[in-house]
Scaffold this active site. Structure first.
Site, PDB file in Angstrom:
ATOM      1  N   LYS A 155      24.416  29.321  19.903  1.00 53.42           N
ATOM      2  CA  LYS A 155      23.053  29.637  19.472  1.00 53.42           C
ATOM      3  C   LYS A 155      22.548  28.644  18.429  1.00 53.42           C
ATOM      4  O   LYS A 155      21.374  28.291  18.431  1.00 53.42           O
ATOM      5  CB  LYS A 155      22.989  31.052  18.894  1.00 53.42           C
ATOM      6  CG  LYS A 155      23.244  32.157  19.894  1.00 53.42           C
ATOM      7  CD  LYS A 155      22.977  33.522  19.303  1.00 53.42           C
ATOM      8  CE  LYS A 155      23.855  33.840  18.113  1.00 53.42           C
ATOM      9  NZ  LYS A 155      25.292  33.904  18.462  1.00 53.42           N
ATOM     10  N   ARG A 201      19.310  43.297  16.487  1.00 53.20           N
ATOM     11  CA  ARG A 201      20.600  43.554  17.125  1.00 53.20           C
ATOM     12  C   ARG A 201      20.654  44.919  17.810  1.00 53.20           C
ATOM     13  O   ARG A 201      21.574  45.192  18.565  1.00 53.20           O
ATOM     14  CB  ARG A 201      21.727  43.477  16.083  1.00 53.20           C
ATOM     15  CG  ARG A 201      22.045  42.077  15.606  1.00 53.20           C
ATOM     16  CD  ARG A 201      23.321  42.076  14.776  1.00 53.20           C
ATOM     17  NE  ARG A 201      23.744  40.729  14.447  1.00 53.20           N
ATOM     18  CZ  ARG A 201      23.431  40.099  13.329  1.00 53.20           C
ATOM     19  NH1 ARG A 201      22.687  40.716  12.426  1.00 53.20           N
ATOM     20  NH2 ARG A 201      23.856  38.873  13.089  1.00 53.20           N
ATOM     21  N   ARG A 228      39.547  26.474  18.575  1.00 51.59           N
ATOM     22  CA  ARG A 228      38.993  25.635  17.513  1.00 51.59           C
ATOM     23  C   ARG A 228      40.031  25.347  16.434  1.00 51.59           C
ATOM     24  O   ARG A 228      40.820  26.214  16.066  1.00 51.59           O
ATOM     25  CB  ARG A 228      37.774  26.313  16.864  1.00 51.59           C
ATOM     26  CG  ARG A 228      36.575  26.393  17.772  1.00 51.59           C
ATOM     27  CD  ARG A 228      35.295  26.769  17.055  1.00 51.59           C
ATOM     28  NE  ARG A 228      35.353  28.039  16.338  1.00 51.59           N
ATOM     29  CZ  ARG A 228      34.294  28.818  16.140  1.00 51.59           C
ATOM     30  NH1 ARG A 228      33.117  28.456  16.610  1.00 51.59           N
ATOM     31  NH2 ARG A 228      34.411  29.956  15.485  1.00 51.59           N
ATOM     32  N   ARG A 239      41.122  28.776  11.623  1.00 53.96           N
ATOM     33  CA  ARG A 239      40.533  29.724  10.682  1.00 53.96           C
ATOM     34  C   ARG A 239      40.996  31.141  11.008  1.00 53.96           C
ATOM     35  O   ARG A 239      41.175  31.485  12.183  1.00 53.96           O
ATOM     36  CB  ARG A 239      39.008  29.621  10.714  1.00 53.96           C
ATOM     37  CG  ARG A 239      38.508  28.316  10.094  1.00 53.96           C
ATOM     38  CD  ARG A 239      37.008  28.245   9.996  1.00 53.96           C
ATOM     39  NE  ARG A 239      36.377  28.037  11.282  1.00 53.96           N
ATOM     40  CZ  ARG A 239      35.133  27.565  11.423  1.00 53.96           C
ATOM     41  NH1 ARG A 239      34.408  27.272  10.369  1.00 53.96           N
ATOM     42  NH2 ARG A 239      34.607  27.404  12.632  1.00 53.96           N
ATOM     43  N   ARG A 286      34.808  41.309  17.891  1.00 51.99           N
ATOM     44  CA  ARG A 286      33.411  40.917  17.660  1.00 51.99           C
ATOM     45  C   ARG A 286      32.602  40.997  18.950  1.00 51.99           C
ATOM     46  O   ARG A 286      31.440  41.414  18.954  1.00 51.99           O
ATOM     47  CB  ARG A 286      33.351  39.499  17.078  1.00 51.99           C
ATOM     48  CG  ARG A 286      33.880  39.400  15.651  1.00 51.99           C
ATOM     49  CD  ARG A 286      34.039  37.952  15.228  1.00 51.99           C
ATOM     50  NE  ARG A 286      32.764  37.261  15.188  1.00 51.99           N
ATOM     51  CZ  ARG A 286      32.640  35.932  15.145  1.00 51.99           C
ATOM     52  NH1 ARG A 286      33.724  35.162  15.173  1.00 51.99           N
ATOM     53  NH2 ARG A 286      31.447  35.370  15.073  1.00 51.99           N
TER      54      ARG A 286
END
Length: 210
Positions: free
Chosen positions: A15, A90, A124, A152, A163
């Site tokens: 996004k 949301r 990542r 991370r 999530r």
């Protein structure tokens, strides 16, 4: 171009990149609730002070305060032709409240399958010395720095799937709500980034007469 655009999609859908393209194309400022909250608190506005009470207590800022902040933001000169809402609304109640204070002319949903999102995020790696982000599959780091890369703590599969579950619970009904109003434009986000960008730009040009 007096209306606003809503951009949403799952975490890791890209996004941020597409928001930048929409801003460049339309001149509409990008508005996220997180940025608004920080700015309003720092500026000491009435709504900012109200939000700070909840934030200091570790509580979620209620929708009524968020909508108040948005209403404040829409009075600023750069928002005269609408804004780009990034990650808001949301929920359906938020969308209903937003409809009372802003004209939403299009809603762009970047759609990516859950497994592809997990692969993107879990793969990542960050270079702690430079902050550069790499990916074990799509953008491998040079071999000489590979050993110092870190993952991370919120980039684990368990965290990402949690999530995503929250996103689907909140956003699936919202997508239907906007679709019923003829505003939803679905973009296949599981393709090369330039192709996603071209699709987003086509959608914006078509709906906003850019």
């Amino acid at each position: 171009m007096s209306g606003s655009i809503v951009l949403f999609g799952p975490p890791g859908a890209g996004k941020g990149t597409q928001a930048g393209r929409i801003v460049d194309l339309t001149g509409k400022p990008q508005v996220s609730t997180g940025d608004m909250l920080r700015t309003a608190v720092k500026a000491g506005t009435k709504m900012g002070a109200e939000a700070k009470v909840y934030m200091d207590a570790g509580l979620l800022v209620p929708d009524s305060v968020i909508i108040g902040l948005i209403e404040e933001r829409l009075t600023q000169s750069d928002a005269v032709n609408g804004v780009l809402f990034d990650g808001f609304p949301r929920t359906i109640p938020q969308a209903e409240s937003l409809a009372n204070i802003a004209v939403v002319e299009s809603v762009i949903s970047i759609e990516v399958p859950d497994d592809a999102i997990v692969e993107r995020i879990v793969g990542r790696r960050m270079d702690p010395e430079t902050g550069d982000i790499y990916h074990i599959t799509f953008n491998p780091a040079p071999s000489e720095i590979e050993s110092r890369l870190i993952q991370r703590k919120d980039d684990t599969e368990e965290t990402v799937r949690a999530r995503l579950e929250a996103y689907h619970t909140q956003t699936a009904p919202l997508a239907t709500w906007y679709s019923e109003r003829g505003l939803l434009i679905s973009i296949d986000g599981n393709q090369p980034i330039d192709q996603v960008g071209d699709a987003v730009e086509d959608a914006v040009r078509t709906t906003m007469s850019v």
